[in-house]
Design a protein around this motif. Structure first.
Motif, PDB file in Angstrom:
ATOM      1  N   ASP A 155      35.236  43.240  42.213  1.00  0.00           N
ATOM      2  CA  ASP A 155      36.632  43.460  41.766  1.00  0.00           C
ATOM      3  C   ASP A 155      36.716  43.317  40.243  1.00  0.00           C
ATOM      4  OD1 ASP A 155      37.404  43.616  44.433  1.00  0.00           O
ATOM      5  OD2 ASP A 155      38.379  41.645  44.475  1.00  0.00           O
ATOM      6  N   GLU A 156      36.077  42.263  39.725  1.00  0.00           N
ATOM      7  CA  GLU A 156      36.177  41.987  38.286  1.00  0.00           C
ATOM      8  C   GLU A 156      35.445  43.048  37.460  1.00  0.00           C
ATOM      9  OE1 GLU A 156      38.433  40.131  37.907  1.00  0.00           O
ATOM     10  OE2 GLU A 156      38.353  38.283  39.082  1.00  0.00           O
ATOM     11  N   ALA A 157      34.369  43.605  38.023  1.00  0.00           N
ATOM     12  CA  ALA A 157      33.688  44.716  37.334  1.00  0.00           C
ATOM     13  C   ALA A 157      34.660  45.894  37.213  1.00  0.00           C
ATOM     14  CB  ALA A 157      32.436  45.113  38.106  1.00  0.00           C
ATOM     15  N   ARG A 158      35.385  46.152  38.305  1.00  0.00           N
ATOM     16  CA  ARG A 158      36.353  47.265  38.296  1.00  0.00           C
ATOM     17  C   ARG A 158      37.485  47.007  37.290  1.00  0.00           C
ATOM     18  NH1 ARG A 158      37.058  47.477  43.415  1.00  0.00           N
ATOM     19  NH2 ARG A 158      38.762  45.975  43.498  1.00  0.00           N
ATOM     20  N   HIS A 159      37.944  45.748  37.224  1.00  0.00           N
ATOM     21  CA  HIS A 159      39.026  45.437  36.276  1.00  0.00           C
ATOM     22  C   HIS A 159      38.545  45.595  34.828  1.00  0.00           C
ATOM     23  CE1 HIS A 159      40.921  42.636  39.548  1.00  0.00           C
ATOM     24  NE2 HIS A 159      40.927  43.911  39.877  1.00  0.00           N
ATOM     25  N   THR A 160      37.313  45.165  34.596  1.00  0.00           N
ATOM     26  CA  THR A 160      36.763  45.307  33.244  1.00  0.00           C
ATOM     27  C   THR A 160      36.662  46.794  32.907  1.00  0.00           C
ATOM     28  OG1 THR A 160      35.483  43.295  33.677  1.00  0.00           O
ATOM     29  CG2 THR A 160      34.866  44.569  31.733  1.00  0.00           C
ATOM     30  N   ASP A 235      44.600  42.629  43.573  1.00  0.00           N
ATOM     31  CA  ASP A 235      43.284  41.962  43.648  1.00  0.00           C
ATOM     32  C   ASP A 235      43.384  40.523  43.158  1.00  0.00           C
ATOM     33  OD1 ASP A 235      42.217  44.398  44.442  1.00  0.00           O
ATOM     34  OD2 ASP A 235      41.347  44.895  42.484  1.00  0.00           O
ATOM     35  N   GLU A 236      44.091  40.335  42.029  1.00  0.00           N
ATOM     36  CA  GLU A 236      44.154  38.987  41.437  1.00  0.00           C
ATOM     37  C   GLU A 236      44.867  37.993  42.345  1.00  0.00           C
ATOM     38  OE1 GLU A 236      42.182  38.660  39.195  1.00  0.00           O
ATOM     39  OE2 GLU A 236      42.243  40.300  37.780  1.00  0.00           O
ATOM     40  N   SER A 237      45.813  38.474  43.139  1.00  0.00           N
ATOM     41  CA  SER A 237      46.510  37.524  44.008  1.00  0.00           C
ATOM     42  C   SER A 237      45.542  37.011  45.076  1.00  0.00           C
ATOM     43  CB  SER A 237      47.779  38.135  44.598  1.00  0.00           C
ATOM     44  OG  SER A 237      47.449  39.018  45.633  1.00  0.00           O
ATOM     45  N   ARG A 238      44.599  37.845  45.513  1.00  0.00           N
ATOM     46  CA  ARG A 238      43.562  37.349  46.449  1.00  0.00           C
ATOM     47  C   ARG A 238      42.677  36.322  45.753  1.00  0.00           C
ATOM     48  NH1 ARG A 238      42.600  42.736  47.381  1.00  0.00           N
ATOM     49  NH2 ARG A 238      40.573  42.621  46.358  1.00  0.00           N
ATOM     50  N   HIS A 239      42.372  36.596  44.466  1.00  0.00           N
ATOM     51  CA  HIS A 239      41.478  35.684  43.732  1.00  0.00           C
ATOM     52  C   HIS A 239      42.119  34.313  43.562  1.00  0.00           C
ATOM     53  CE1 HIS A 239      39.746  39.580  41.742  1.00  0.00           C
ATOM     54  NE2 HIS A 239      39.567  39.540  43.035  1.00  0.00           N
ATOM     55  N   ALA A 240      43.422  34.314  43.258  1.00  0.00           N
ATOM     56  CA  ALA A 240      44.116  33.029  43.108  1.00  0.00           C
ATOM     57  C   ALA A 240      44.127  32.292  44.447  1.00  0.00           C
ATOM     58  CB  ALA A 240      45.537  33.252  42.595  1.00  0.00           C
TER      59      ALA A 240
HETATM   60 FE   LIG Z   1      40.330  40.516  37.387  1.00  0.00          FE
END
Ligand SMILES: [Fe+2]
Ligand SMILES: [Fe+2]
Length: 353
Positions: A155-160, A235-240
């Motif tokens: 997910d974070e690769a995609r956000h970057t 995505d970030e809400s899942r991460h939190a």
């Molecule tokens: Fe992110």
């Protein structure tokens, strides 16, 4: 509890701020690309079944909600400096320029710059998240946590990827990382053990990102921008939520001494973030528009009801989640209040996911 970045602190009125003004030091901090990190890599104790049902459910949800930054966004949408890219009423720089009597074209350009600055900071945070989640995949002890951390790494690769493309293709600038953010992210990358990393990245930084993204989603007018932010936010809400689910167990298993150490760690990071009071942003963008950062921050700090306004970003997700984890107690609560981080708005909700 210690205060971080002591040699960049000074007082503005009654408030202690962190203000990096020495260009050489800032450049050195940004050029520091290697961060040594002591890391204990853990096998999953050969248990491949699910031990944390709620985390496995989050992982399943994450698999269903994957998206492709190349195909799923309409990259043909134009983004222009000549139009209001967002709500001028919610922009700090526009408020200042209006008081200074700047014309509308200047205000529009400044809002555009401010948005590019905010997204740039998110982008650098995404890179840190990418790296920390890679570390967490190694350092977490259970299969469910490893699966989730690995999924979040993607997910974070995609956000970057998506933010870097948006900034370079649509806004034309990637602003450098704010020195306070770089200092704090280096600490998370270098932290020993997965508790501090998970708490720092998943609970604190992801929680703050949630409030920033929510603010952007409601203020922005450009459809490509809003679409990107909404997708990232989901995505970030899942991460939190991962941060809360994983830390909830951890906090129950550790000693009182270790719990206090985590409580302090959270306080130190939030105190430092809050102590910057937008000075980094105003130092980067202000000069172009003749804005004096310190003068403006002094004004903001003395506004009536400042505590309440200031706490919005923290009360959105971070403080409710910290409280729920048992990491805000009578040791830290009065200090959070005094700093305008904790107020009485919405302490019952988040966790998200
Ligand atoms: Fe992110
Ligand atoms: Fe994230």
């Amino acid at each position: 509890m210690q205060k971080l970045m002591m040699n960049s602190r000074k007082r503005i009125g009654d408030f202690e701020v962190i203000d990096f003004v020495d260009d050489e030091r800032i450049a050195k901090l940004r050029q520091k690309l290697d961060v040594p990190s002591p890391m204990e890599v853990k096998w999953n104790h050969w248990e491949y079944g699910s031990e944390m049902e709620e985390l496995r459910a989050l992982y399943e949800k994450g698999k269903r909600n994957q998206w492709n930054a190349s195909d799923d966004l309409d990259w043909e949408t134009p983004v222009s400096k000549d139009e209001w890219v967002g709500n001028a009423g919610a922009s700090q720089i526009v408020q200042i320029l209006q008081r200074m009597g700047a014309d509308e074209a200047t205000q529009k350009a400044a809002l555009f710059d401010e948005m590019a600055y905010v997204v740039s900071q998110l982008l650098h945070g995404e890179q840190a998240a990418l790296q920390i989640c890679g570390q967490l995949t190694n350092a977490c002890p259970t299969t469910d946590e490893k699966f989730y951390a690995a999924q979040q790494t993607a997910d974070e690769a995609r956000h970057t990827e998506v933010m870097a493309r948006f900034l370079s293709e649509k806004m034309g600038t990637i602003y450098p990382i704010s020195p306070v953010t770089k200092d704090l992210l280096d600490r998370l990358l270098a932290a020993d053990g997965y508790h501090k990393k998970t708490l720092g990245m998943q609970t604190l930084f992801e929680g703050i990102a949630m409030s920033v993204l929510d603010g952007l989603a409601s203020q922005m007018t450009n459809s490509l921008f809003v679409d990107m932010i909404q997708r990232v936010k989901l995505d970030e809400s899942r991460h939190a939520a991962f941060g809360v689910l994983s830390m909830r167990r951890a906090v129950q298993e550790i000693s009182e001494e270790e719990r206090q150490e985590l409580e302090d760690w959270a306080f130190e990071i939030l105190e430092a973030l809050n102590a910057n009071q937008q000075l980094a942003m105003l130092r980067e963008i202000g000069p172009k528009y003749g804005v004096d950062p310190e003068r403006w921050v002094r004004k903001v700090l003395s506004t009536e009801g400042w505590n309440m306004m200031n706490s919005w970003m923290y009360m959105h997700t971070v403080m409710p989640n910290l409280k729920r984890l048992g990491l805000v107690t009578e040791r830290t609560e009065p200090r959070y209040r005094e700093l305008g981080i904790l107020s009485d708005i919405r302490l019952e909700q988040p966790a998200t996911g």
